[in-house]
Design an enzyme around this catalytic site. Structure first.
Site, short mmCIF file in Angstrom:
data_model
loop_
_atom_site.label_atom_id
_atom_site.label_comp_id
_atom_site.label_asym_id
_atom_site.label_seq_id
_atom_site.Cartn_x
_atom_site.Cartn_y
_atom_site.Cartn_z
N GLY A 1 18.83 -9.61 -16.39
CA GLY A 1 19.67 -10.46 -17.22
C GLY A 1 18.88 -11.68 -17.68
O GLY A 1 17.77 -11.92 -17.19
N ASP B 1 24.22 -7.48 -8.19
CA ASP B 1 25.55 -7.56 -8.82
C ASP B 1 25.68 -6.41 -9.84
O ASP B 1 25.26 -5.30 -9.54
CB ASP B 1 25.78 -8.97 -9.40
CG ASP B 1 24.82 -9.31 -10.53
OD1 ASP B 1 23.75 -8.68 -10.64
OD2 ASP B 1 25.14 -10.23 -11.30
N GLU C 1 17.24 -9.19 -6.76
CA GLU C 1 17.90 -10.51 -6.85
C GLU C 1 17.71 -11.40 -5.64
O GLU C 1 17.82 -12.63 -5.77
CB GLU C 1 19.40 -10.34 -7.11
CG GLU C 1 19.74 -9.90 -8.52
CD GLU C 1 19.71 -8.39 -8.70
OE1 GLU C 1 19.31 -7.68 -7.76
OE2 GLU C 1 20.09 -7.93 -9.79
N GLY D 1 20.33 -6.30 -14.34
CA GLY D 1 21.24 -5.99 -15.45
C GLY D 1 20.96 -4.65 -16.10
O GLY D 1 21.88 -4.01 -16.65
#
Ligand code: QUE
Length: 324
Positions: A71, A151, A143, A120
């Site tokens: 992301g 996530d 992450e 992402g």
């Protein structure tokens, strides 16, 4: 949907024959997902959902080095530092809504994955029906290195991988090459990079059934010999217990894994452990809701801005964690 585009577009969405084709088109940023891309992908999927000419959607990354490396975490850091909570909330709520829309999409949704597929990028691919990985593909959820947590629905996906592979991948950020990603369940098909152009063409002409003709013999799972040790150590009840089990194991792989964990944000390891264990008992929607609650909280923890500084902005790879 318009068939026009210019080179500077972050997303190129066009119909080719029977497929709707989405190209992630920020190759210099390794196609890292920003809010504009999230909105444009969402719009393309909505436009094609009820279009009878579109039988399937195909997603690819431009440039050959990455499908999507994550992301736009630099922007999230800037918003966190300037106190722009509304932008942080918009980014993650729209990204996670797209992850859910992909999971619920009524047509085949096919990702052709070369190069980096991280964070992402996993969220854009793993919830779809078909994830084709080439030998150049590298999958990871890295992450914990930036004091986030896996996530984009990874708290649903990782606990459902074989044994404790998901906990291992989520805590360490370990990379899986394309064939290993198929063994682990993140990808569904292994097709050589050189066949992607032909595959794209054949999908457009003949539809999804043509995919079977492209499958390559799958090499063995490189982590297979490590599975018993991973399942034992990462099946423990806390980060401390996982580290104790790795120390007790004492193998070269265990020692390397301990060294990797020692570099991650300690806070991040703990909240990753908790949310991955909880994810095993949640639906995807519940996972995304819990992820949103956690991400909007921890992007304000000082380790997050520091982790992004060290890994993405300054690239010194030497974050100074608070240790809290
Ligand atoms: C850990 C991460 C990310 C990372 C590096 C890490 C991450 C992410 C990016 C990234 C990649 C390419 C870009 C960009 C950011 O790097 O999540 O802006 O162009 O998105 O060590 O979790």
């Amino acid at each position: 949907m318009s068939e026009q585009h210019c080179v500077g577009d972050s997303i190129v969405a066009q119909r080719h024959g029977r497929i709707g084709h989405i190209l992630l088109n920020r190759p210099k940023a390794l196609n890292a997902l920003n809010l504009e891309m999230i909105r444009l992908i969402t719009q393309a999927l909505e436009a094609w959902r009820d279009d009878p000419a579109v039988h399937a959607v195909v997603l690819e990354g431009a440039g050959g080095r990455a499908f999507c490396a994550g992301g736009d975490i630099r922007a999230v850091r800037d918003w966190a530092l300037s106190g722009d909570d509304a932008s942080i909330a918009a980014f993650f709520s729209e990204e996670y809504a797209l992850n859910a829309a992909i999971a619920a999409y009524p047509k085949p949704y096919i990702s052709l994955i070369d190069g980096f597929c991280m964070g992402g990028g996993i969220g854009l691919s793993v919830h779809g029906t078909i994830r084709v990985a080439s030998e150049t593909a590298q999958f990871a959820m890295p992450e914990t290195a930036i004091a986030l947590f896996p996530d984009v629905g990874a708290t649903f996906v990782l606990p459902r991988l074989p044994g404790e592979l998901g906990m291992y991948l989520g805590l360490t950020g370990a990379r899986l090459v394309g064939a290993d990603a198929v063994h682990a369940g993140l990808a569904t098909h292994f097709v050589p990079h050189h066949a992607f152009a032909a595959l794209r063409h054949t999908l457009a002409q003949g539809g999804v059934a043509t995919l079977a003709g492209f499958a390559e013999t799958l090499p063995e799972f490189s982590l297979a010999p490590k599975r018993p040790m991973i399942d034992h150590c990462f099946g423990q009840g806390s980060i401390v217990a996982i580290e104790d089990a790795l120390r007790a194991d004492g193998s070269e792989f265990a020692v390397e894994t301990l060294a990797i964990l020692a570099k991650m944000s300690p806070s991040s390891l703990r909240w990753t452990f908790d949310i991955l264990r909880a994810g095993a008992g949640r639906t995807l929607a519940q996972c995304l809701e819990a992820e949103f609650a956690l991400v909007t909280r921890i992007t304000h923890h000082p380790d997050f801005a520091e982790g992004v500084r060290a890994m993405v902005v300054d690239k010194d790879r030497n974050p100074k964690w608070t240790g809290l």
